[in-house]
Enzyme design. Structure first.
Site, PDB file in Angstrom:
ATOM      1  N   LYS A  23       0.835  -1.195   0.000  1.00  0.00           N
ATOM      2  CA  LYS A  23       0.000   0.000   0.000  1.00  0.00           C
ATOM      3  C   LYS A  23       0.876   1.253   0.000  1.00  0.00           C
ATOM      4  O   LYS A  23       0.643   2.205  -0.763  1.00  0.00           O
ATOM      5  CB  LYS A  23      -0.924   0.000   1.216  1.00  0.00           C
ATOM      6  CG  LYS A  23      -1.924   1.159   1.229  1.00  0.00           C
ATOM      7  CD  LYS A  23      -2.719   1.217   2.530  1.00  0.00           C
ATOM      8  CE  LYS A  23      -3.697   0.084   2.689  1.00  0.00           C
ATOM      9  NZ  LYS A  23      -4.930   0.286   1.899  1.00  0.00           N
ATOM     10  N   ARG A  93      -2.687   3.177   8.844  1.00  0.00           N
ATOM     11  CA  ARG A  93      -3.057   1.876   8.250  1.00  0.00           C
ATOM     12  C   ARG A  93      -1.850   0.972   8.107  1.00  0.00           C
ATOM     13  O   ARG A  93      -0.750   1.426   7.823  1.00  0.00           O
ATOM     14  CB  ARG A  93      -3.596   2.075   6.824  1.00  0.00           C
ATOM     15  CG  ARG A  93      -4.922   2.765   6.716  1.00  0.00           C
ATOM     16  CD  ARG A  93      -5.217   3.023   5.234  1.00  0.00           C
ATOM     17  NE  ARG A  93      -6.230   4.053   5.084  1.00  0.00           N
ATOM     18  CZ  ARG A  93      -7.535   3.783   4.941  1.00  0.00           C
ATOM     19  NH1 ARG A  93      -7.956   2.536   4.906  1.00  0.00           N
ATOM     20  NH2 ARG A  93      -8.409   4.769   4.830  1.00  0.00           N
ATOM     21  N   ARG A 337      -5.944   0.091  -8.063  1.00  0.00           N
ATOM     22  CA  ARG A 337      -5.345  -1.235  -8.310  1.00  0.00           C
ATOM     23  C   ARG A 337      -5.938  -1.761  -9.612  1.00  0.00           C
ATOM     24  O   ARG A 337      -6.977  -1.271 -10.071  1.00  0.00           O
ATOM     25  CB  ARG A 337      -5.639  -2.181  -7.167  1.00  0.00           C
ATOM     26  CG  ARG A 337      -7.104  -2.295  -6.888  1.00  0.00           C
ATOM     27  CD  ARG A 337      -7.389  -3.092  -5.626  1.00  0.00           C
ATOM     28  NE  ARG A 337      -8.793  -2.902  -5.270  1.00  0.00           N
ATOM     29  CZ  ARG A 337      -9.316  -3.268  -4.117  1.00  0.00           C
ATOM     30  NH1 ARG A 337      -8.559  -3.795  -3.179  1.00  0.00           N
ATOM     31  NH2 ARG A 337     -10.589  -3.076  -3.871  1.00  0.00           N
ATOM     32  N   GLU A 758       2.212 -43.990 -22.420  1.00  0.00           N
ATOM     33  CA  GLU A 758       1.221 -43.830 -21.354  1.00  0.00           C
ATOM     34  C   GLU A 758       1.417 -44.816 -20.223  1.00  0.00           C
ATOM     35  O   GLU A 758       0.649 -44.826 -19.270  1.00  0.00           O
ATOM     36  CB  GLU A 758      -0.213 -43.890 -21.907  1.00  0.00           C
ATOM     37  CG  GLU A 758      -0.505 -45.108 -22.737  1.00  0.00           C
ATOM     38  CD  GLU A 758      -1.910 -45.091 -23.336  1.00  0.00           C
ATOM     39  OE1 GLU A 758      -2.776 -44.349 -22.856  1.00  0.00           O
ATOM     40  OE2 GLU A 758      -2.140 -45.851 -24.298  1.00  0.00           O
ATOM     41  N   TYR A 865       3.542 -30.412 -30.134  1.00  0.00           N
ATOM     42  CA  TYR A 865       2.153 -29.962 -30.074  1.00  0.00           C
ATOM     43  C   TYR A 865       1.467 -30.493 -28.826  1.00  0.00           C
ATOM     44  O   TYR A 865       1.938 -31.453 -28.219  1.00  0.00           O
ATOM     45  CB  TYR A 865       1.372 -30.435 -31.313  1.00  0.00           C
ATOM     46  CG  TYR A 865       1.178 -31.923 -31.342  1.00  0.00           C
ATOM     47  CD1 TYR A 865       0.093 -32.519 -30.707  1.00  0.00           C
ATOM     48  CD2 TYR A 865       2.103 -32.750 -31.968  1.00  0.00           C
ATOM     49  CE1 TYR A 865      -0.066 -33.886 -30.690  1.00  0.00           C
ATOM     50  CE2 TYR A 865       1.964 -34.121 -31.946  1.00  0.00           C
ATOM     51  CZ  TYR A 865       0.868 -34.686 -31.310  1.00  0.00           C
ATOM     52  OH  TYR A 865       0.709 -36.050 -31.271  1.00  0.00           O
TER      53      TYR A 865
END
Lengths: 888, 888
Positions: A23, A93, A337, A758, A865
């Site tokens: 902040k 703050r 923001r 696999e 790919y």
């Protein structure tokens, strides 16, 4: 020289978040950008840490620096802290390196005491406002700084409110507020044994201490532990001039986006509340006006704000969400923001900003989350209507969000009836305990699918995602009764024909209809532009998984550059060959099997012809039969039931005999773990003739299309290979059949031979597989199953989701590739394959092909790919571009 | 200078097998050892290859070298090739680098023609012998060299034999033989258009060519392809002086072992046939005498042979199998090789030879195949009785040889009835479609197990091997009908109570009883000595898998140095807790579960106490609950049947309701691939309390025994871990429970925490697992399942054995570890584990722990121990020693 513990806003910038907190750095950045930020300064995070090191004492020199900074602020504002004439009030703050929303403390209106109070009232010409601010200070100070129970003040306030007609804050009279301030001071004194401090410097000192202390408050500590943030960061403390939107008609407060966060349109979007503070907007006491109306109401302020908004966008190079206050005609920016936005807005804003020259195309591509593209492609419930339905209590269950999109229709509990109803024009939601390949027909004609069992990669989920069908799976809280054609949840019964609505994006299930909003892709020009830019950037190809010519065409429309996975299972489920497929499985001799395969051949060939035509010029990777054999046979459980019933009734001995024989066959073929049983290449080797037939169908279809001028690129892929000898065996079969057909047809077509990777062993011995395989395609679903030892059919329902919830697993590895474990297998196999065959084509066709994080990995590991369902193709195109931008 | 193509036997030695072929090198070795080998020489394998390179012409200089060598042989023998007075005859035999039995050609009696024939007859004083040799030459030459159909000659011979009374070769008269020779020449001429060559050099040249040619004959080519031998090896050709055992009473031929190949006793063992050639022995025309009788019959020759036999043993340092011929009182050694022997003999011979100082202890350890030790440990059928049973047709089926040993008993088709019968004193063979944990009680009381389904790693097989119970599994040709309590094969029915016999070493199933021979291990001193030597050599530890105190004691007797795997599943099947286990699974809350777990605790604790006591001083690695939950529940299929029946009959609504509810629960817990579902660490995490209870039982048992003075080394092992977070979770549970108990009991005991490595991902991320694990134990069964994607329950019955048969797989990877694929995971994990924790203890407890080839790998990869079933412990001790000797 003592250390610099305090930075004026004008001394910092946004790169100093570690020192100033997020902040503080933001306020500094805005200040230096020339934006109207109320003057102030920040005590650094280092000061916070030093404070704790000193045993909760300000480090040497800090308070002096605070006093110096306050002087600067007084000079800038022309006000004096504690000055009864023109009092300066400040907010105190917290602000850590990373935002910890709601975890830490704030004290407002520091600087009010009985004297400055009077000054404020006069300045504002508003006694009410001054006392209101004062009572807020006392209670906030008591609660935050002195850890008093806030309820002590709340209850007293409520007693006063109860005396008014309206019962609201604004109904309190000035006298009441005065009395409340006195009462609050009493509460303070009685509970703490000390007076509320009139000394404004004492107020400031204690407020800063309180904010420091909150860093190790229980909330903040827990928050950091959960979010793996370090205790050693510390928090900054921001002391900022208070500005007031409640100083009359020329004051006000607002929140606005610099562009429309819903549509992305370039216009201010937000709310403004005249003569009010930010808290009042949150409290909903009065209805704010839309920001556009401010132009009419107060053109000057509107103009000021519009200019600042543009400055903010230019400065931050993104759409901003801005909190601002107007104090007596003067605009102050309290916070800005990057604004949250819908998927649609994200895309439009990114593309518009690039076209405006505000950001580059690469930045535009990076600004959109890949999943936002996905959301764009699916129908959604109208948000208001959904909220109403929730309010009515129509939300009856929540299952797995298995395939995105929203749908409304009548519940039908049987696939065939679903087809009948759908063909009669009804919108159908197919509801099943779980689905099997037999249900595919009904699924494809339904608007959505709801299952009681099965995870995000269950049959229902996979088929649904592949067909862009909304699906809620594994909704274990409903109990589906097929026989009664109904499901129950608690005591509620939903019968066949009742209207329900499902949201596959969230997993919600509603009774009743909720209107949906569809999107016409052709009209989404910004999306198309964004994806074209992505295509220019990415180096990873994007293919689609497509089993039918329709899918292939759709994939191509969405930008697929080939078919990465054409499953052939459905061809065995087609009604005209179904009976023959059963005969094929039960055949006792090779000859018997060959005979039925001859009848299946033309059906497959016709399918391939359609696919080749649709993919003219692009590669089509066809996986030979993969499913376990028993999937094509009747259910064992059902047969047990039937045989028992027939035996019990004893009326039809012939049927009993027949069913009992069938049951025996089914039992002899049944497997304990079918996923790892007789399927795929294993079945192809044990039951000769199947590969021959499939290769024949592919090659004959290819040759026929080639003769018609279609540019055919067929790639024949062997599934579930774990040993090079399996691949060698199939290589010989494929080559021999193919050369025979090419010779017979007299036309040379381009075809390749390759394998799925696999099984872990396939990955580990990929160097050997590459001796035969011209391409690899990673089946990361199965690879994940076997690497973890998770059956996806069981794991998601039984423990996987709990694992993710309990953070045993960081993510569901069936959704995002487990790079640490399964990823090792992938990269090992890529290396092994290339060592043997440097130009080997490598891709991936598992579900991970459409997941952004996984795509990033696949890009890094150097695949050619990814292949995913047609509807994920745009997502993958964007993700692949982002991967390139991220990793080069 | 031309190359040396020809080597006299005296010029070679046994290391020259590549150049001279195996047989040639062997003859050379014997010649140089001073053994009486008939003189001769070898044409090299290089000559063979050169012959083919020259387009089937002898390479330059070869024939001249043959002529030179023949001169040497003539000089040595004092005979002349083609010399009518004292003719030299030779054999021409093939001999490749590696023996290719029966694949290649031989021509005998080369050198006979009408002139030398007469000389032979006179020399031998035996016209009959000369003509018999001549007719053999003509037919053999025609068949081998000229590729005539051998039947042409056979038929003519048979015609003559038919004219005699006896109808045998020996019944042919000399005149007949003369006529036969003439007839054979006519056949030769008529079929080839040329005369049978009288020129002995032409005979020799053509015979050598024929042997060369046979290298690419169809048989040899096929044999090499199947056995992966290279075509580029070529064959040698051995030309060797013929010696004749049929030259009168002072001649003869024999085959003998230098020690008894059945018992290993140090005495000559074999057969001798007077006045006969080797072929006559094979033809079985007369009955040979035992070699011992030769001592009586011809002490001189016996003595000669006995001396040569001893020389042979000393030279070859092993028991030899010797072919010899005595020609007129002179002993000739035709061939010697290491003799085949029974397991018992192998062990005795190795130990005796080491004790005799003939070989070292290391060599003795290497001389015994580990599996021979295994055979020693199991009962066998009496071989004669088994042969008789086969002859009677009692061998009705052959299944998988799932667990070695032979057994006879009555067939019983139900586990409980098996227990009753066994307790009544019957020998029982339990026959089941397949077995489940429910059958274990019946199995353990039976003499053997026969199942219709399931592979070599099915439940039946694993339990049987673990308990040294003969088992034939996956005997798919029988059809077991549980209801009728019988099985059928073809039309034959075997009913409960019928006696059957099974041989788990071969997989054979017989009807009727066959007597078995048992072995008393205590009396096997040579075995004990061999194993002691092995223990001195090996560096790899040998543990055993033991679930009960009995097993633990047995393992210790067999030499186990610890328990590598104590499975706790059986503790959940024990009758007194079975009902509570079901309640534990169905418990809806943690509290409910905790309550039943409290009742299970003491039973487990008692078990652990027994095991710790039995293993006093040795480590005990205990695996926490691993089985899928549904294994403890009733069978789904059976419940479907019952519910359907009850519904159909409609008589007992209460029972129906109860069963239907149970079915629903079972269905909700049923899994499609239970092997990869909710089990092991997953169940432990999802269903809290189980690990706590087990750890409590282990630690309390440990503390109690420690207090009694037992030296307890407990190691707690978490199964099926695939992610470090699972292990972390369980680590925290174990540590917290353990420290509480140690504190409470007030005694410090040594315990470790570790994990199975049995999923590929576990292996791949072993470096992370080692952060918590103090030891790894490889579960190579599951690792093999998941690496290949093979469900062991299904694969072996459905395709795996065919894969091995078709050589898709070199071996069954569940029996011998797949070093290429699964082995990568093992070595990767060992490296990963050590990288994190250098002193991590690593071992293996899968079935591969008892397999010799796998043990070699585990030694090389540096494991600390292997663990196997108690009965495999001796095997593993020997294999581990051999691995050390092989690899250092």
């Amino acid at each position: 020289m003592t250390k610099k513990w305090v930075y004026l806003f004008s001394e910092g910038n946004r790169d100093m978040a570690d020192l100033l907190g997020g902040k503080g750095a933001g306020l500094a950045e805005m200040t230096n950008a020339g934006l109207p930020v109320p003057p102030g300064f920040t005590c650094t995070t280092e000061a916070c840490l030093a404070y704790f090191d000193e045993g909760k004492d300000f480090p040497e020199g800090m308070w002096d620096q605070v006093l110096d900074a306050m002087k600067q602020v007084e000079a800038e504002t022309g006000k004096g802290f504690g000055d009864p004439e023109n009092p300066l009030l400040v907010s105190v703050r917290s602000g850590a390196r990373v935002s910890m929303p709601g975890m830490m403390d704030t004290v407002l209106n520091v600087g009010l005491n009985p004297e400055t109070l009077v000054g404020m009232a006069e300045l504002a010409n508003n006694e009410r406002f001054a006392y209101d601010s004062y009572r807020r200070l006392i209670s906030m100070f008591g609660r935050i700084v002195k850890r008093l129970d806030g309820a002590l003040f709340e209850r007293r306030l409520d007693e006063y409110k109860a005396q008014t007609k309206g019962g609201r804050d604004t109904d309190l009279t000035v006298d009441m507020l005065k009395q409340i301030c006195e009462d609050f001071k009493v509460i303070y004194r009685e509970n703490l044994g000390e007076e509320f401090p009139d000394d404004v410097w004492e107020q400031l000192r204690q407020a800063i201490r309180a904010v420091f202390d909150s860093w190790f408050g229980p909330n903040a500590t827990t928050y950091r532990r959960i979010n793996k943030m370090s205790d050693d960061w510390g928090t900054g403390v921001n002391i900022c001039t208070m500005v007031f939107g409640n100083m009359g008609e020329d004051s006000g407060t607002g929140v606005a986006f610099t562009r429309d966060p819903n549509t992305g349109e370039k216009k201010l979007y937000g709310e403004y509340l005249q003569n009010a503070q930010g808290e009042d907007v949150v409290a909903g006491i009065r209805t704010p006006i839309r920001i556009a109306e401010l132009q009419r109401l107060n053109p000057e302020i509107y103009q000021q704000f519009a200019e600042v908004a543009q400055m903010l966008e230019r400065h931050y190079r993104d759409m901003q969400d801005v909190e601002f206050t107007v104090e007596r005609g003067k605009l102050w920016i309290l916070q800005t923001r990057s604004g949250k936005r819908t998927a649609r807005a994200a895309i439009k804003i990114a593309v518009d900003m690039a076209n405006e020259g505000l950001i580059t195309r690469e930045e535009a591509v990076n600004r959109v989350e890949p999943d936002q593209v996905d959301v764009m492609l699916h129908p959604m419930f109208d948000l208001d209507a959904k909220r109403e339905a929730q309010d009515r209590g129509d939300l009856i269950a929540t299952g797995l969000n298995a395939s995105p999109g929203a749908a409304t229709g009548i519940a039908v509990f049987d696939s065939e009836r679903a087809m009948v109803q759908a063909e009669a024009g009804e919108d159908v939601i197919l509801v099943r305990p779980e689905t099997s390949p037999d249900d595919v027909g009904g699924m494809l004609l339904s608007k959505g699918v709801l299952t009681q069992h099965g995870g995000a990669t269950s049959h229902a989920a996979v088929v649904a995602r592949g067909n862009n069908l909304p699906c809620v799976a594994g909704c274990e809280s409903i109990s589906v009764d097929e026989d009664e054609a109904q499901f129950t949840i608690n005591s509620r019964v939903v019968k066949e024909g009742d209207t329900i609505s499902i949201d596959g994006t969230t997993g919600e299930v509603f009774v009743g209809a909720i209107p949906t909003i569809d999107i016409d892709l052709a009209k989404e020009q910004e999306l198309a532009m964004l994806l074209r830019w992505a295509d220019e950037i990415r180096t990873l190809g994007v293919y689609c998984n497509a089993d039918y010519p329709d899918d292939a065409e759709r994939g191509r429309e969405f930008g697929a550059e080939g078919i990465g996975l054409c499953r052939t299972e459905h061809m065995f489920f087609e009604p005209q060959v179904r009976a023959d497929v059963v005969k094929m499985i039960l055949a006792k001799t090779d000859e018997e099997r060959a005979k039925v395969l001859d009848r299946i051949l033309p059906v497959q060939r016709a399918d391939f012809e359609g696919i080749f035509e649709a993919m003219d010029g692009l590669p089509v990777i066809i996986r030979l039969l993969d499913a376990p054999m028993h999937e094509f046979l009747p259910s064992r459980e059902q047969l047990i039931e039937e045989v028992t019933r027939l035996r019990c009734v004893g009326e039809d001995p012939d049927e009993l005999k027949e069913k009992a024989a069938l049951l025996e066959t089914v039992e002899s073929m049944s497997e304990i773990n079918p996923m790892m049983g007789l399927r795929s290449v294993r079945a192809a080797i044990i039951k000769s003739g199947i590969t021959e037939m499939q290769v024949r169908a592919i090659l004959e279809a290819g040759c026929r299309q080639a003769k018609k001028g279609v540019d055919v690129h067929a790639e024949i892929m062997i599934p579930l290979v774990s040993h090079v000898n399996e691949l060698e065996h199939q290589y010989n079969v494929v080559k021999s059949v193919a050369s025979e057909i090419i010779k017979k047809e007299g036309v040379e077509i381009d075809y390749k031979f390759g394998t799925m990777i696999e099984t872990p062993r396939g990955a580990l011995t990929a160097n050997e597989l590459a001796e035969y395989a011209e391409f690899f395609s990673f089946g990361t679903n199965d690879l994940t199953q076997m690497a973890f030892g998770y059956s996806r059919d069981d794991a998601e329902g039984k423990f996987l989701l709990q694992y993710v919830e309990q953070k045993i697993l960081p993510v569901n590895p069936f959704q995002t590739l487990d790079q640490e474990g399964v990823g090792q297998l992938v990269s090992h196999a890529v290396e092994g394959g290339r060592a043997t065959r440097p130009d080997i084509e490598v891709g991936i066709c598992g579900e991970h092909g459409g997941d952004a994080d996984s795509i990033d990995f696949f890009h890094r590991v150097g695949l050619h790919y990814v292949s995913c369902s047609p509807y994920r193709v745009p997502v993958a195109r964007l993700a692949a571009a982002q991967a390139k931008l991220r990793n080069g």
